[in-house]
Design a protein around this motif. Sequence first.
Motif, PDB file in Angstrom:
ATOM      1  N   ALA A  29       1.055  -1.514  -0.089  1.00  9.98           N
ATOM      2  CA  ALA A  29      -0.256  -0.078   0.251  1.00  9.98           C
ATOM      3  C   ALA A  29       0.180   0.927   0.201  1.00  9.98           C
ATOM      4  O   ALA A  29       1.973   1.074   0.457  1.00  9.98           O
ATOM      5  N   SER A  30       0.527   2.289  -0.338  1.00 10.10           N
ATOM      6  CA  SER A  30       1.115   3.614  -0.426  1.00 10.10           C
ATOM      7  C   SER A  30       1.008   4.009   1.458  1.00 10.10           C
ATOM      8  O   SER A  30       0.675   3.444   1.719  1.00 10.10           O
ATOM      9  N   PRO A  31       2.182   4.559   1.672  1.00  7.39           N
ATOM     10  CA  PRO A  31       2.438   5.815   3.477  1.00  7.39           C
ATOM     11  C   PRO A  31       0.434   6.261   3.561  1.00  7.39           C
ATOM     12  O   PRO A  31       0.441   5.935   4.467  1.00  7.39           O
ATOM     13  N   GLN A  32       0.511   6.582   2.422  1.00  5.85           N
ATOM     14  CA  GLN A  32      -0.916   8.010   2.451  1.00  5.85           C
ATOM     15  C   GLN A  32      -2.326   6.570   3.033  1.00  5.85           C
ATOM     16  O   GLN A  32      -2.718   6.858   3.858  1.00  5.85           O
ATOM     17  N   GLN A  33      -2.355   5.648   1.905  1.00  2.00           N
ATOM     18  CA  GLN A  33      -3.182   4.814   2.774  1.00  2.00           C
ATOM     19  C   GLN A  33      -2.910   4.232   4.515  1.00  2.00           C
ATOM     20  O   GLN A  33      -4.387   4.383   4.662  1.00  2.00           O
ATOM     21  N   ILE A  34      -1.958   4.335   4.590  1.00  2.00           N
ATOM     22  CA  ILE A  34      -1.785   3.237   5.868  1.00  2.00           C
ATOM     23  C   ILE A  34      -1.930   4.341   6.968  1.00  2.00           C
ATOM     24  O   ILE A  34      -2.748   4.517   7.679  1.00  2.00           O
ATOM     25  N   ALA A  35      -1.196   5.597   6.520  1.00  2.00           N
ATOM     26  CA  ALA A  35      -1.573   7.247   7.578  1.00  2.00           C
ATOM     27  C   ALA A  35      -3.874   6.869   7.165  1.00  2.00           C
ATOM     28  O   ALA A  35      -3.880   7.312   8.627  1.00  2.00           O
ATOM     29  N   LEU A  36      -3.982   7.021   6.060  1.00  2.00           N
ATOM     30  CA  LEU A  36      -5.806   7.026   6.451  1.00  2.00           C
ATOM     31  C   LEU A  36      -6.209   5.493   7.627  1.00  2.00           C
ATOM     32  O   LEU A  36      -7.142   6.051   7.942  1.00  2.00           O
ATOM     33  N   ALA A  37      -5.678   4.764   7.131  1.00  2.00           N
ATOM     34  CA  ALA A  37      -6.233   3.866   7.522  1.00  2.00           C
ATOM     35  C   ALA A  37      -5.745   3.027   9.534  1.00  2.00           C
ATOM     36  O   ALA A  37      -6.756   3.030   9.985  1.00  2.00           O
ATOM     37  N   TRP A  38      -5.062   3.969   9.745  1.00  2.00           N
ATOM     38  CA  TRP A  38      -4.065   4.567  11.299  1.00  2.00           C
ATOM     39  C   TRP A  38      -5.217   5.074  11.997  1.00  2.00           C
ATOM     40  O   TRP A  38      -5.846   4.941  13.030  1.00  2.00           O
ATOM     41  N   LEU A  39      -5.947   5.729  11.114  1.00  2.00           N
ATOM     42  CA  LEU A  39      -7.102   6.633  12.102  1.00  2.00           C
ATOM     43  C   LEU A  39      -8.650   6.187  11.849  1.00  2.00           C
ATOM     44  O   LEU A  39      -8.162   5.970  12.941  1.00  2.00           O
ATOM     45  N   ILE A  40      -8.986   5.457  10.344  1.00  2.00           N
ATOM     46  CA  ILE A  40     -10.152   4.574  10.303  1.00  2.00           C
ATOM     47  C   ILE A  40      -9.950   3.668  10.734  1.00  2.00           C
ATOM     48  O   ILE A  40     -11.237   3.273  11.484  1.00  2.00           O
ATOM     49  N   THR A  41      -8.468   2.856  11.819  1.00  2.00           N
ATOM     50  CA  THR A  41      -9.159   1.805  12.469  1.00  2.00           C
ATOM     51  C   THR A  41      -9.762   2.602  13.899  1.00  2.00           C
ATOM     52  O   THR A  41     -10.403   1.576  14.172  1.00  2.00           O
ATOM     53  N   GLN A  42      -9.628   3.213  13.691  1.00  2.00           N
ATOM     54  CA  GLN A  42     -10.254   3.785  14.805  1.00  2.00           C
ATOM     55  C   GLN A  42     -10.613   4.128  15.798  1.00  2.00           C
ATOM     56  O   GLN A  42     -11.669   4.695  14.832  1.00  2.00           O
ATOM     57  N   PRO A  43     -12.037   3.768  16.372  1.00  2.00           N
ATOM     58  CA  PRO A  43     -13.807   3.853  16.685  1.00  2.00           C
ATOM     59  C   PRO A  43     -13.843   5.357  16.125  1.00  2.00           C
ATOM     60  O   PRO A  43     -12.837   6.312  17.039  1.00  2.00           O
ATOM     61  N   ARG A  44     -14.850   5.973  16.489  1.00  2.00           N
ATOM     62  CA  ARG A  44     -15.623   6.896  15.875  1.00  2.00           C
ATOM     63  C   ARG A  44     -14.500   8.274  15.161  1.00  2.00           C
ATOM     64  O   ARG A  44     -14.659   9.505  15.817  1.00  2.00           O
ATOM     65  N   VAL A  45     -13.413   7.151  14.231  1.00  2.00           N
ATOM     66  CA  VAL A  45     -12.538   8.579  13.696  1.00  2.00           C
ATOM     67  C   VAL A  45     -13.026   8.569  12.060  1.00  2.00           C
ATOM     68  O   VAL A  45     -13.156   7.572  10.953  1.00  2.00           O
ATOM     69  N   ILE A  46     -13.701   9.305  11.346  1.00  2.00           N
ATOM     70  CA  ILE A  46     -13.736   9.066  10.163  1.00  2.00           C
ATOM     71  C   ILE A  46     -12.136  10.267   9.280  1.00  2.00           C
ATOM     72  O   ILE A  46     -12.099  11.395  10.281  1.00  2.00           O
ATOM     73  N   ALA A  47     -12.299  10.240   8.119  1.00  2.00           N
ATOM     74  CA  ALA A  47     -11.289  10.701   7.594  1.00  2.00           C
ATOM     75  C   ALA A  47     -11.051  11.805   6.264  1.00  2.00           C
ATOM     76  O   ALA A  47     -12.751  10.991   5.831  1.00  2.00           O
ATOM     77  N   ILE A  48     -11.105  13.149   6.096  1.00  2.00           N
ATOM     78  CA  ILE A  48     -11.386  13.884   4.866  1.00  2.00           C
ATOM     79  C   ILE A  48     -10.287  14.645   3.873  1.00  2.00           C
ATOM     80  O   ILE A  48     -10.266  15.274   3.813  1.00  2.00           O
ATOM     81  N   PRO A  49      -9.681  13.312   3.235  1.00  2.00           N
ATOM     82  CA  PRO A  49      -8.142  13.753   2.676  1.00  2.00           C
ATOM     83  C   PRO A  49      -9.090  14.390   1.524  1.00  2.00           C
ATOM     84  O   PRO A  49     -10.126  14.255   0.801  1.00  2.00           O
ATOM     85  N   MET A  50      -7.775  15.624   0.927  1.00  2.00           N
ATOM     86  CA  MET A  50      -8.583  16.152  -0.933  1.00  2.00           C
ATOM     87  C   MET A  50      -7.496  15.898  -1.207  1.00  2.00           C
ATOM     88  O   MET A  50      -5.789  15.518  -1.018  1.00  2.00           O
ATOM     89  N   SER A  51      -7.764  14.823  -3.083  1.00  2.00           N
ATOM     90  CA  SER A  51      -6.835  15.513  -4.017  1.00  2.00           C
ATOM     91  C   SER A  51      -7.113  16.204  -4.882  1.00  2.00           C
ATOM     92  O   SER A  51      -8.751  15.756  -5.702  1.00  2.00           O
ATOM     93  N   HIS A  52      -6.566  16.480  -6.066  1.00  2.00           N
ATOM     94  CA  HIS A  52      -6.996  16.327  -7.515  1.00  2.00           C
ATOM     95  C   HIS A  52      -6.173  15.700  -8.136  1.00  2.00           C
ATOM     96  O   HIS A  52      -7.091  16.239  -8.927  1.00  2.00           O
ATOM     97  N   ASN A  53      -5.715  14.644  -7.937  1.00  2.00           N
ATOM     98  CA  ASN A  53      -5.525  14.098  -8.207  1.00  2.00           C
ATOM     99  C   ASN A  53      -6.997  12.177  -8.930  1.00  2.00           C
ATOM    100  O   ASN A  53      -6.122  11.698  -7.564  1.00  2.00           O
TER     101      ASN A  53
END
Length: 275
Positions: free
Chosen positions: A221-245
Amino acid sequence: MRYETIHKLQIPKIGFGTWSFGGTTVEDRSSDAESLSALRSALDLGYIHFDTAESYSAGHSEELLGQAVRQSGVPREKLFITTKVSPEHLQFDDVLRSCEGSLRRLGMDYVDLYLIHWPRVGMKLPETFRALNQLVREGKVRHIGVSNFNLKQLKQSVALCDTPLLTNQVSYSIPDRTIVKNGVLEYCQQNNVLVTAYSPVKRRNVKSNAALSAIAAARGASPQQIALAWLITQPRVIAIPMSHNPQHQAENLAAGDMLLTEVEMEQLDQSISRV
Ligand SMILES: NC(=O)c1ccc[n+]([C@@H]2O[C@H](COP(=O)([O-])OP(=O)(O)OC[C@H]3O[C@@H](n4cnc5c(N)ncnc54)[C@H](OP(=O)(O)O)[C@@H]3O)[C@@H](O)[C@H]2O)c1
Protein backbone atom coordinates in the motif's frame (compact mmCIF):
# COMPACT_ATOMS: atom_id res chain seq x y z
CA MET A 1 -15.84 1.11 2.29
CA ARG A 2 -16.24 0.86 6.04
CA TYR A 3 -18.75 3.13 7.76
CA GLU A 4 -19.35 4.71 11.13
CA THR A 5 -22.87 4.08 12.32
CA ILE A 6 -23.90 6.88 14.62
CA HIS A 7 -27.23 8.46 15.60
CA LYS A 8 -29.04 6.35 12.95
CA LEU A 9 -26.62 7.57 10.25
CA GLN A 10 -24.07 5.64 8.21
CA ILE A 11 -21.09 7.83 7.33
CA PRO A 12 -18.22 6.53 5.16
CA LYS A 13 -14.91 6.34 6.97
CA ILE A 14 -13.31 8.29 4.10
CA GLY A 15 -14.75 11.55 2.80
CA PHE A 16 -13.39 14.19 0.46
CA GLY A 17 -11.92 17.60 1.38
CA THR A 18 -12.26 20.59 -0.93
CA TRP A 19 -9.84 23.16 0.46
CA SER A 20 -8.00 24.78 -2.50
CA PHE A 21 -10.74 24.00 -5.00
CA GLY A 22 -11.57 27.34 -6.65
CA GLY A 23 -8.81 29.28 -4.91
CA THR A 24 -7.57 29.44 -1.33
CA THR A 25 -8.68 32.34 0.85
CA VAL A 26 -9.79 34.30 -2.22
CA GLU A 27 -11.66 33.12 -5.28
CA ASP A 28 -9.54 32.12 -8.27
CA ARG A 29 -11.48 30.95 -11.30
CA SER A 30 -8.40 30.22 -13.42
CA SER A 31 -8.41 26.50 -12.61
CA ASP A 32 -12.19 25.92 -12.53
CA ALA A 33 -12.08 23.36 -15.35
CA GLU A 34 -9.46 21.27 -13.51
CA SER A 35 -11.30 21.64 -10.19
CA LEU A 36 -14.60 20.54 -11.71
CA SER A 37 -12.92 17.61 -13.38
CA ALA A 38 -11.30 16.55 -10.06
CA LEU A 39 -14.63 16.85 -8.22
CA ARG A 40 -16.39 14.87 -10.96
CA SER A 41 -13.71 12.21 -10.69
CA ALA A 42 -14.30 11.97 -6.91
CA LEU A 43 -18.07 11.67 -7.45
CA ASP A 44 -17.58 9.06 -10.19
CA LEU A 45 -15.26 7.05 -7.93
CA GLY A 46 -18.02 6.91 -5.33
CA TYR A 47 -17.11 9.47 -2.68
CA ILE A 48 -20.26 10.35 -0.74
CA HIS A 49 -19.14 12.78 1.95
CA PHE A 50 -17.82 16.14 0.69
CA ASP A 51 -16.44 18.76 3.05
CA THR A 52 -16.43 22.45 2.15
CA ALA A 53 -16.82 25.84 3.89
CA GLU A 54 -18.13 29.31 3.22
CA SER A 55 -14.56 30.57 3.60
CA TYR A 56 -12.98 28.20 1.07
CA SER A 57 -12.10 30.36 -1.93
CA ALA A 58 -14.59 32.90 -0.53
CA GLY A 59 -17.49 30.56 -1.30
CA HIS A 60 -16.37 29.45 -4.75
CA SER A 61 -15.50 25.95 -3.49
CA GLU A 62 -19.18 25.53 -2.57
CA GLU A 63 -20.23 26.74 -6.03
CA LEU A 64 -17.90 24.27 -7.75
CA LEU A 65 -19.05 21.39 -5.55
CA GLY A 66 -22.71 22.15 -6.31
CA GLN A 67 -21.96 22.37 -10.02
CA ALA A 68 -20.04 19.08 -10.02
CA VAL A 69 -22.86 17.32 -8.16
CA ARG A 70 -25.46 18.54 -10.67
CA GLN A 71 -23.25 17.54 -13.62
CA SER A 72 -22.61 14.09 -12.15
CA GLY A 73 -26.27 13.17 -11.95
CA VAL A 74 -25.70 11.58 -8.52
CA PRO A 75 -28.97 12.07 -6.61
CA ARG A 76 -28.60 14.67 -3.86
CA GLU A 77 -29.97 12.30 -1.21
CA LYS A 78 -27.16 9.81 -1.87
CA LEU A 79 -24.58 12.41 -0.79
CA PHE A 80 -23.50 13.77 2.57
CA ILE A 81 -22.54 17.44 2.27
CA THR A 82 -20.74 19.31 5.05
CA THR A 83 -20.13 23.03 5.08
CA LYS A 84 -19.06 25.51 7.76
CA VAL A 85 -19.94 28.90 9.17
CA SER A 86 -16.90 31.15 9.69
CA PRO A 87 -15.91 32.43 13.15
CA GLU A 88 -16.77 36.04 12.23
CA HIS A 89 -20.39 34.99 11.55
CA LEU A 90 -21.37 33.42 14.86
CA GLN A 91 -24.06 35.92 15.89
CA PHE A 92 -27.67 34.79 15.50
CA ASP A 93 -28.61 36.65 12.29
CA ASP A 94 -25.18 36.08 10.75
CA VAL A 95 -25.43 32.29 11.19
CA LEU A 96 -28.80 32.26 9.39
CA ARG A 97 -27.43 34.52 6.63
CA SER A 98 -24.28 32.41 6.22
CA CYS A 99 -26.31 29.24 5.89
CA GLU A 100 -28.56 30.82 3.25
CA GLY A 101 -25.44 31.88 1.34
CA SER A 102 -23.94 28.40 1.46
CA LEU A 103 -27.20 26.78 0.31
CA ARG A 104 -27.47 29.27 -2.56
CA ARG A 105 -23.87 28.67 -3.69
CA LEU A 106 -24.25 24.89 -3.40
CA GLY A 107 -27.60 25.04 -5.19
CA MET A 108 -29.05 22.76 -2.51
CA ASP A 109 -31.98 23.17 -0.14
CA TYR A 110 -30.24 21.55 2.83
CA VAL A 111 -26.80 20.51 4.03
CA ASP A 112 -26.26 17.27 5.91
CA LEU A 113 -23.82 18.77 8.36
CA TYR A 114 -23.16 22.38 9.37
CA LEU A 115 -20.08 23.15 11.45
CA ILE A 116 -18.79 26.11 13.39
CA HIS A 117 -15.47 26.35 11.53
CA TRP A 118 -13.32 27.77 14.34
CA PRO A 119 -13.99 28.97 17.87
CA ARG A 120 -13.52 32.68 18.45
CA VAL A 121 -12.43 34.54 21.57
CA GLY A 122 -15.53 36.04 23.18
CA MET A 123 -17.97 33.99 21.09
CA LYS A 124 -21.41 33.51 22.61
CA LEU A 125 -22.12 29.85 21.96
CA PRO A 126 -25.69 29.90 23.36
CA GLU A 127 -26.63 32.52 20.73
CA THR A 128 -24.88 30.61 17.95
CA PHE A 129 -26.57 27.35 18.88
CA ARG A 130 -29.96 29.08 19.05
CA ALA A 131 -29.49 29.83 15.33
CA LEU A 132 -28.05 26.40 14.50
CA ASN A 133 -30.91 24.61 16.28
CA GLN A 134 -33.38 26.77 14.37
CA LEU A 135 -31.74 25.77 11.07
CA VAL A 136 -32.26 22.11 11.98
CA ARG A 137 -35.94 22.75 12.84
CA GLU A 138 -36.36 24.51 9.47
CA GLY A 139 -34.86 21.53 7.64
CA LYS A 140 -31.98 23.55 6.18
CA VAL A 141 -29.39 21.63 8.20
CA ARG A 142 -29.66 17.93 9.08
CA HIS A 143 -26.90 17.76 11.70
CA ILE A 144 -24.74 20.19 13.66
CA GLY A 145 -21.06 19.95 14.52
CA VAL A 146 -18.03 22.01 15.46
CA SER A 147 -14.46 22.24 14.28
CA ASN A 148 -11.18 22.98 16.04
CA PHE A 149 -12.94 22.99 19.44
CA ASN A 150 -11.06 22.15 22.62
CA LEU A 151 -12.59 19.85 25.22
CA LYS A 152 -14.31 22.62 27.21
CA GLN A 153 -15.83 24.20 24.08
CA LEU A 154 -16.90 20.78 22.82
CA LYS A 155 -18.68 19.87 26.06
CA GLN A 156 -20.45 23.24 26.05
CA SER A 157 -21.56 22.63 22.44
CA VAL A 158 -22.91 19.16 23.23
CA ALA A 159 -24.98 20.70 26.02
CA LEU A 160 -26.33 23.49 23.79
CA CYS A 161 -27.19 21.36 20.77
CA ASP A 162 -30.86 20.24 20.71
CA THR A 163 -29.88 17.26 18.53
CA PRO A 164 -26.86 15.00 19.15
CA LEU A 165 -23.75 16.97 18.17
CA LEU A 166 -22.38 14.92 15.28
CA THR A 167 -18.68 15.77 15.07
CA ASN A 168 -15.65 17.78 16.03
CA GLN A 169 -13.56 18.23 12.89
CA VAL A 170 -9.92 18.57 13.91
CA SER A 171 -6.37 18.15 12.72
CA TYR A 172 -5.44 14.53 13.47
CA SER A 173 -2.70 12.49 11.88
CA ILE A 174 0.26 10.35 12.91
CA PRO A 175 2.44 13.42 13.50
CA ASP A 176 -0.36 15.52 15.08
CA ARG A 177 -1.84 13.88 18.19
CA THR A 178 -3.07 17.05 19.88
CA ILE A 179 -6.54 15.55 20.38
CA VAL A 180 -5.06 12.54 22.17
CA LYS A 181 -3.24 14.80 24.62
CA ASN A 182 -6.08 17.28 25.22
CA GLY A 183 -8.74 14.63 25.87
CA VAL A 184 -10.92 15.42 22.83
CA LEU A 185 -10.47 11.97 21.24
CA GLU A 186 -11.38 10.08 24.41
CA TYR A 187 -14.40 12.31 25.08
CA CYS A 188 -15.69 11.83 21.51
CA GLN A 189 -15.25 8.06 21.65
CA GLN A 190 -17.06 7.85 24.98
CA ASN A 191 -19.89 10.20 24.05
CA ASN A 192 -20.80 9.20 20.49
CA VAL A 193 -19.29 12.22 18.78
CA LEU A 194 -17.41 11.61 15.53
CA VAL A 195 -13.86 12.85 15.13
CA THR A 196 -13.43 14.04 11.55
CA ALA A 197 -9.69 14.10 10.88
CA TYR A 198 -8.56 16.88 8.56
CA SER A 199 -5.15 17.17 6.88
CA PRO A 200 -4.72 13.40 7.34
CA VAL A 201 -2.09 12.88 4.65
CA LYS A 202 -0.73 16.33 4.02
CA ARG A 203 2.32 16.26 6.23
CA ARG A 204 5.58 15.63 4.47
CA ASN A 205 6.69 13.40 7.32
CA VAL A 206 4.02 10.85 6.37
CA LYS A 207 6.76 9.73 4.01
CA SER A 208 9.62 9.67 6.51
CA ASN A 209 8.19 7.55 9.27
CA ALA A 210 9.99 4.18 9.39
CA ALA A 211 7.03 2.21 10.79
CA LEU A 212 4.68 3.72 8.23
CA SER A 213 7.02 2.88 5.35
CA ALA A 214 7.54 -0.68 6.61
CA ILE A 215 3.81 -1.39 7.01
CA ALA A 216 3.07 0.18 3.63
CA ALA A 217 5.74 -1.97 1.95
CA ALA A 218 4.53 -5.14 3.68
CA ARG A 219 0.94 -4.52 2.63
CA GLY A 220 1.77 -3.25 -0.89
CA ALA A 221 0.00 0.00 0.00
CA SER A 222 1.09 3.63 -0.13
CA PRO A 223 2.18 5.47 3.06
CA GLN A 224 -0.84 7.76 2.62
CA GLN A 225 -3.14 4.75 2.64
CA ILE A 226 -1.59 3.47 5.84
CA ALA A 227 -1.79 6.94 7.40
CA LEU A 228 -5.52 6.92 6.60
CA ALA A 229 -5.93 3.34 7.78
CA TRP A 230 -4.30 4.26 11.12
CA LEU A 231 -6.98 6.91 11.57
CA ILE A 232 -10.03 4.95 10.48
CA THR A 233 -9.10 1.79 12.37
CA GLN A 234 -9.85 3.89 15.47
CA PRO A 235 -13.48 3.86 16.60
CA ARG A 236 -15.52 7.02 15.91
CA VAL A 237 -12.78 8.44 13.63
CA ILE A 238 -13.38 9.32 9.98
CA ALA A 239 -11.01 11.19 7.62
CA ILE A 240 -11.44 13.69 4.79
CA PRO A 241 -8.32 13.69 2.59
CA MET A 242 -8.24 16.13 -0.32
CA SER A 243 -6.77 15.34 -3.71
CA HIS A 244 -6.91 16.84 -7.20
CA ASN A 245 -5.36 13.65 -8.59
CA PRO A 246 -7.79 10.85 -9.60
CA GLN A 247 -5.20 8.17 -8.80
CA HIS A 248 -4.68 9.54 -5.29
CA GLN A 249 -8.45 9.90 -4.88
CA ALA A 250 -8.91 6.23 -5.74
CA GLU A 251 -6.08 5.21 -3.39
CA ASN A 252 -7.54 7.21 -0.52
CA LEU A 253 -11.00 5.78 -1.10
CA ALA A 254 -9.59 2.24 -1.16
CA ALA A 255 -7.98 2.90 2.24
CA GLY A 256 -11.56 3.04 3.52
CA ASP A 257 -11.59 -0.77 3.39
CA MET A 258 -8.42 -1.20 5.43
CA LEU A 259 -8.29 -2.33 9.03
CA LEU A 260 -4.88 -2.43 10.70
CA THR A 261 -3.92 -5.11 13.20
CA GLU A 262 -3.33 -4.32 16.86
CA VAL A 263 0.40 -4.82 16.29
CA GLU A 264 0.45 -2.40 13.33
CA MET A 265 -1.57 0.17 15.32
CA GLU A 266 0.85 -0.13 18.23
CA GLN A 267 3.87 0.29 15.92
CA LEU A 268 2.36 3.46 14.43
CA ASP A 269 1.27 4.78 17.84
CA GLN A 270 4.88 4.46 19.01
CA SER A 271 6.40 5.74 15.76
CA ILE A 272 8.28 8.98 15.31
CA SER A 273 7.86 11.04 12.19
CA ARG A 274 10.96 12.84 10.97
CA VAL A 275 10.55 16.02 8.93
N1 LIG B 1 -11.82 22.45 9.72
C1 LIG B 1 -10.67 22.98 9.41
O1 LIG B 1 -10.20 23.97 10.02
C2 LIG B 1 -9.87 22.38 8.29
C3 LIG B 1 -8.49 22.71 8.14
C4 LIG B 1 -7.78 22.09 7.11
C5 LIG B 1 -8.43 21.21 6.24
N2 LIG B 1 -9.78 20.94 6.39
C6 LIG B 1 -10.50 20.02 5.48
O2 LIG B 1 -9.78 18.80 5.40
C7 LIG B 1 -9.45 18.52 4.05
C8 LIG B 1 -8.15 17.74 3.96
O3 LIG B 1 -7.09 18.45 4.55
P1 LIG B 1 -5.95 19.15 3.69
O4 LIG B 1 -6.49 19.52 2.37
O5 LIG B 1 -5.38 20.23 4.56
O6 LIG B 1 -4.79 18.06 3.62
P2 LIG B 1 -4.69 16.52 3.16
O7 LIG B 1 -5.93 16.07 2.54
O8 LIG B 1 -4.14 15.77 4.30
O9 LIG B 1 -3.51 16.61 2.09
C9 LIG B 1 -3.71 17.13 0.81
C10 LIG B 1 -2.39 17.00 0.05
O10 LIG B 1 -2.00 15.63 0.02
C11 LIG B 1 -1.86 15.18 -1.31
N3 LIG B 1 -2.42 13.82 -1.37
C12 LIG B 1 -3.68 13.42 -1.08
N4 LIG B 1 -3.81 12.10 -1.22
C13 LIG B 1 -2.61 11.62 -1.60
C14 LIG B 1 -2.11 10.33 -1.90
N5 LIG B 1 -2.87 9.23 -1.84
N6 LIG B 1 -0.80 10.21 -2.27
C15 LIG B 1 -0.01 11.30 -2.34
N7 LIG B 1 -0.42 12.57 -2.06
C16 LIG B 1 -1.71 12.72 -1.69
C17 LIG B 1 -2.65 16.16 -2.17
O11 LIG B 1 -2.02 16.31 -3.43
P3 LIG B 1 -2.76 15.84 -4.82
O12 LIG B 1 -3.89 16.82 -5.02
O13 LIG B 1 -1.67 15.95 -5.81
O14 LIG B 1 -3.23 14.44 -4.60
C18 LIG B 1 -2.50 17.46 -1.37
O15 LIG B 1 -1.30 18.12 -1.70
C19 LIG B 1 -9.42 19.91 3.40
O16 LIG B 1 -9.45 19.84 1.99
C20 LIG B 1 -10.62 20.54 4.04
O17 LIG B 1 -11.82 20.10 3.44
C21 LIG B 1 -10.48 21.49 7.42
